[in-house]
Design an enzyme around this catalytic site. Sequence first.
Site, short mmCIF file in Angstrom:
data_model
loop_
_atom_site.label_atom_id
_atom_site.label_comp_id
_atom_site.label_asym_id
_atom_site.label_seq_id
_atom_site.Cartn_x
_atom_site.Cartn_y
_atom_site.Cartn_z
N ASN A 187 107.80 80.43 32.30
CA ASN A 187 107.64 81.40 33.38
C ASN A 187 108.02 80.83 34.74
O ASN A 187 108.33 81.59 35.65
CB ASN A 187 106.20 81.93 33.40
CG ASN A 187 105.96 82.89 32.25
OD1 ASN A 187 106.68 83.87 32.08
ND2 ASN A 187 104.99 82.59 31.42
N HIS A 229 110.65 86.66 21.87
CA HIS A 229 109.54 85.95 21.26
C HIS A 229 109.76 85.80 19.76
O HIS A 229 110.26 86.72 19.12
CB HIS A 229 108.23 86.69 21.51
CG HIS A 229 107.84 86.76 22.95
ND1 HIS A 229 108.30 87.75 23.79
CD2 HIS A 229 107.06 85.95 23.71
CE1 HIS A 229 107.81 87.55 25.01
NE2 HIS A 229 107.06 86.46 24.98
N GLY A 237 102.34 85.15 30.54
CA GLY A 237 102.71 85.22 31.95
C GLY A 237 102.34 84.00 32.75
O GLY A 237 102.69 83.90 33.94
N ASP A 288 112.23 92.30 20.56
CA ASP A 288 112.57 92.07 21.97
C ASP A 288 113.63 90.98 22.13
O ASP A 288 114.19 90.80 23.21
CB ASP A 288 111.33 91.75 22.81
CG ASP A 288 110.61 90.47 22.41
OD1 ASP A 288 111.14 89.69 21.57
OD2 ASP A 288 109.51 90.22 22.93
N SER A 305 102.74 82.92 26.70
CA SER A 305 102.79 83.92 25.63
C SER A 305 103.18 83.33 24.28
O SER A 305 102.79 83.85 23.24
CB SER A 305 103.79 85.02 26.00
OG SER A 305 105.09 84.49 26.20
#
Length: 231
Positions: A116, A205, A88, A202, A51
């Site tokens: 991840n 990121h 992801g 968030d 991502s």
Amino acid sequence: MKSALWSFCLTLGYGAARGIRNVVFTTVVGISAVMGANAQDMPKVLALGDSLTAGYGLVPEDGFVPQLTAWLAENGAAVEVINAGVSGDTTAGGAARLDWSLAGGADAMIVSLGGNDMLRGLPPAQARANLTQILEAARGRDLPVLLVGMLAPGNFGADYKTEFDAIYPDLAAEYGALLLPAYFAPIATSDLALDPAFMQPDGIHPNREGVAKIVAAMGPVVLDLLAQVKD
């Protein structure tokens, strides 16, 4: 569990569909940043990642690939940076789609995977094996590589962190790859938390300004990578 780096690991995998969409749009925007050059004559750099590469949560032109392309152009390097980031994705996913990602050709690679794997608590040996597979493939194609490191949080224990953190410098040395030790270093505070001024809401990121700081730190190493591209 208070580490912002750990929070990043817990949610890095979200948004796979959006990441795939950004593979298309950010590549187009990135190429437009250097329209003054003939795209067929420009070196191609494949950015293989998750991502963070795909540009999760950002409008396409603010993502990593377009900002890196623009930075390179401003610094005298007309380059086509191909966005092969999928939100992801793990190191295993990157290794599995490498041949497909390289089908259009590339002269060099930026490999930015591993977050991840930490999200899922996967064994560091598994991430090392997958990154080794990617680097072996690059060696077989005579492609220079910039390996972008990730640092594990302490939540899985000191042994896990020590084993995971060693993957990137070890493999860079073994395969003669360029190394950027830690992707988030330009926007980390002294206690290794992520500076909220450079993060999306968030808290995980980077925002446009955060990406710009990361690109500014990575850009000179990408110029070194381009210097290794054979005519």
